[in-house]
Design an enzyme around this catalytic site. Structure first.
Site, short mmCIF file in Angstrom:
data_model
loop_
_atom_site.label_atom_id
_atom_site.label_comp_id
_atom_site.label_asym_id
_atom_site.label_seq_id
_atom_site.Cartn_x
_atom_site.Cartn_y
_atom_site.Cartn_z
NE ARG A 125 -3.98 -1.01 -0.08
CZ ARG A 125 -4.92 -1.72 0.81
NH1 ARG A 125 -4.88 -2.56 1.54
NH2 ARG A 125 -5.96 -1.05 0.26
CD GLN B 33 -2.09 6.30 -3.90
OE1 GLN B 33 -1.28 7.06 -4.33
NE2 GLN B 33 -2.91 6.58 -2.96
CE1 TYR C 200 -4.28 -4.05 4.75
CE2 TYR C 200 -1.76 -4.37 4.96
CZ TYR C 200 -3.09 -4.30 4.22
OH TYR C 200 -2.78 -4.10 2.62
CG ASP D 271 -4.13 -0.86 -3.59
OD1 ASP D 271 -4.75 -1.78 -3.35
OD2 ASP D 271 -3.86 0.05 -2.66
CB SER E 265 -7.07 0.71 -2.96
OG SER E 265 -6.30 0.69 -1.95
P1 NAD Z 1 -8.67 -3.18 5.97
O1 NAD Z 1 -9.57 -3.75 4.72
O2 NAD Z 1 -7.73 -4.16 6.41
O3 NAD Z 1 -9.62 -2.84 7.15
C1 NAD Z 1 -10.75 -1.90 7.12
C2 NAD Z 1 -10.70 -1.12 8.33
O4 NAD Z 1 -11.01 -1.87 9.22
C3 NAD Z 1 -9.22 -0.66 8.49
O5 NAD Z 1 -9.26 1.06 8.64
C4 NAD Z 1 -9.12 -1.02 9.87
O6 NAD Z 1 -8.40 -0.26 10.92
C5 NAD Z 1 -10.42 -1.16 10.44
N1 NAD Z 1 -10.78 -2.17 11.72
C6 NAD Z 1 -10.13 -3.37 11.99
N2 NAD Z 1 -10.62 -3.75 13.11
C7 NAD Z 1 -11.55 -2.83 13.52
C8 NAD Z 1 -12.63 -2.89 14.76
N3 NAD Z 1 -12.35 -3.82 15.58
N4 NAD Z 1 -13.49 -1.83 14.88
C9 NAD Z 1 -13.18 -0.81 13.81
N5 NAD Z 1 -12.40 -0.85 12.78
C10 NAD Z 1 -11.62 -1.94 12.60
O7 NAD Z 1 -8.29 -1.88 5.75
P2 NAD Z 1 -7.76 -0.97 4.15
O8 NAD Z 1 -9.06 -0.29 3.67
O9 NAD Z 1 -7.24 -1.97 3.30
O10 NAD Z 1 -6.55 -0.11 4.60
C11 NAD Z 1 -5.51 -0.55 5.07
C12 NAD Z 1 -4.50 0.52 5.20
O11 NAD Z 1 -3.85 0.73 4.26
C13 NAD Z 1 -4.96 1.88 5.75
O12 NAD Z 1 -4.16 2.35 6.52
C14 NAD Z 1 -5.08 2.70 4.75
O13 NAD Z 1 -4.90 3.99 4.89
C15 NAD Z 1 -3.79 1.94 3.78
N6 NAD Z 1 -3.80 2.36 2.72
C16 NAD Z 1 -2.70 3.01 1.78
C17 NAD Z 1 -2.78 3.26 0.40
C18 NAD Z 1 -1.52 3.82 -0.22
O14 NAD Z 1 -1.04 4.67 0.78
N7 NAD Z 1 -1.13 3.81 -1.19
C19 NAD Z 1 -3.87 2.90 -0.36
C20 NAD Z 1 -4.85 2.09 0.25
C21 NAD Z 1 -4.84 1.92 1.41
#
Ligand code: NAD
Length: 408
Positions: free
Chosen positions: A151, A156, A257, A159, A162
């Protein structure tokens, strides 16, 4: 009927390949032909006519199984028009392909046809598909799992998690809105005033943030919670309110994560969000733990506190579920609440999902394709490939997976 003068898009002339023999050959299967265990038919395709055209222009050759794009709105003719070879019997083409690009994991029988050294790309679900990943390694194939693409800013554009999660966030709100026996925006009329719907989003990652944005656009009152407090600012910038719950140290992994909560923290979270859930018209749960089963966040008892006819969407229903009583692939009534567990969210908007996924795949190939040597450069020192190449030259190559397989 008057003819509408749409703007004209000019076609791009395809250059004749300099050496047809040297072209990297990509095979794309019609994944709608093999329904999954829940009998869901895959509607997406790993290439669009537009991405295929760009790949052909780069010097790759593409063979597509007939009908592969139909359910996302692309006919075989459109693919043929940009230089794709469309065939109905794929077996021979699989065995001569250098790359098989897919949305999902190919079947064992398809993998068995692939030649040594060929590359398989797709959602391989590697944490939960150890036998498949090991069998890919045993067959001396190289596996690229799109779930393992880092990520990072540079990655990006590739990805797929996403791109599909963003669409899922939108779709889940639309589905909930269509089942709710009310409306999302406030409506003031001489016949009375309808208050805006209250929407609570649990998990504010990619899907959750898109759900917040969509619900706000539709005029709802939005509250959100995530164990990663760093997202509070993003929630607020979208017009949502962040629910503060003190459950002690939570934090995130180095990849961003969420970390798994202790049993005590889980209990505290469930207690603290109970009132918010009871007061909501729609709850959307998007909480995931990378590489692990998602946490159960809402009990049947809590559902019983919601108004009859309220709607809960469990994004994780097909991988274990955030909501007690949700059923994978179905919408069910639990204690008077409609619980949507359909899964396959991005496929409800299959054309948009295919467009985005095909761009992700194009960008991955483009990043590592060497046009001088006409080869896909499998540079495992590159941080993107180091992350997403999970099997290579006979071994499983990703440490995170090897640890998970050992139960560490
Ligand atoms: P994910 O699908 O793994 O999880 C979804 C959300 O659920 C997350 O925000 C997580 O914190 C939350 N979660 C987990 N347990 C929980 C609980 N018990 N109660 C409430 N919420 C809970 O996450 P994602 O959407 O794939 O994103 C993962 C990370 O990657 C994030 O930090 C996101 O900002 C980052 N990201 C970065 C990029 C980039 O920089 N290119 C792109 C996409 C995502």
């Amino acid at each position: 009927m008057n003819k509408i003068a749409w703007p004209v898009t000019k076609g791009v002339m395809l250059e004749e390949p300099t050496n047809k023999e040297k072209r990297v050959k990509i095979i794309v299967l019609n994944e709608s032909k093999t329904p999954d265990p829940l009998n869901k038919v895959e509607k997406r395709c790993a290439v669009t006519p537009s991405s295929a055209q760009r790949l052909v222009k780069k010097g790759l050759s593409i063979t597509l199984e007939a009908g592969a794009g139909l359910l996302s709105g692309y006919s075989d003719k459109e693919y043929e028009g940009v230089g794709v070879s469309v065939i109905s019997d794929v077996n021979e083409s699989i065995s001569s392909a250098d790359m098989l690009v897919a949305v999902n994991k190919p079947s064992e029988s398809q993998l068995a046809l692939m030649k040594k050294g060929a590359i398989v790309v797709g959602h391989l679900d590697p944490f939960f598909q150890q036998p498949l990943v090991e069998s890919i390694a045993d067959k001396q194939l190289t596996a690229i799992s799109v779930e393992m693409i880092p990520r990072s800013s540079r990655a990006q554009k590739m990805d797929a998690l996403s791109s599909q999660a963003s669409l899922a966030g939108y779709v889940m709100v639309m589905q909930a809105a269509s089942l709710l026996p009310s409306i999302l925006p406030m409506m003031m009329t001489p016949s009375g005033t309808i208050k805006p719907a209250k929407v609570f989003i649990i998990g504010a990652g990619v899907a959750g943030l898109q759900a917040i944005a969509t619900a706000k656009r539709l005029g709802a009152n939005v509250l959100a919670y995530d164990t990663r407090e760093v997202v509070a600012e993003q929630v607020e910038s979208l017009g949502g309110k962040f629910l503060k719950i003190d459950i002690g140290e939570t934090g995130q992994t180095k990849d961003g994560y969420a970390k798994e909560l202790t049993e005590e923290q889980k209990a505290k979270q469930q207690d603290a969000q109970r009132d918010a859930i009871a007061d909501s018209d729609i709850v959307i749960t998007t909480a995931q733990l990378f590489g692990r089963k998602p946490p159960v966040l809402i009990s049947k008892d809590t559902l019983a506190l919601m108004k009859p006819g309220s709607v809960v969407v469990d994004m994780a229903a097909t991988s274990g579920g955030n909501v007690e009583g949700s059923v994978a692939g179905e919408t069910v009534e639990v204690n008077g609440v409609n619980v949507i567990g359909d899964g396959y969210w991005s496929q409800f908007v299959a054309r948009a999902a295919t467009d985005m996924y095909a761009n992700n795949i194009y960008n991955l190939v483009d990043e590592f394709f060497d046009t001088e040597t006409n080869t896909f450069n499998l540079d495992l020192d590159d941080d993107i490939l180091a992350g997403c190449v999970i099997a290579h030259q006979g071994s499983v190559t990703n440490d995170m997976l090897l640890n998970a397989y050992k139960g560490a």
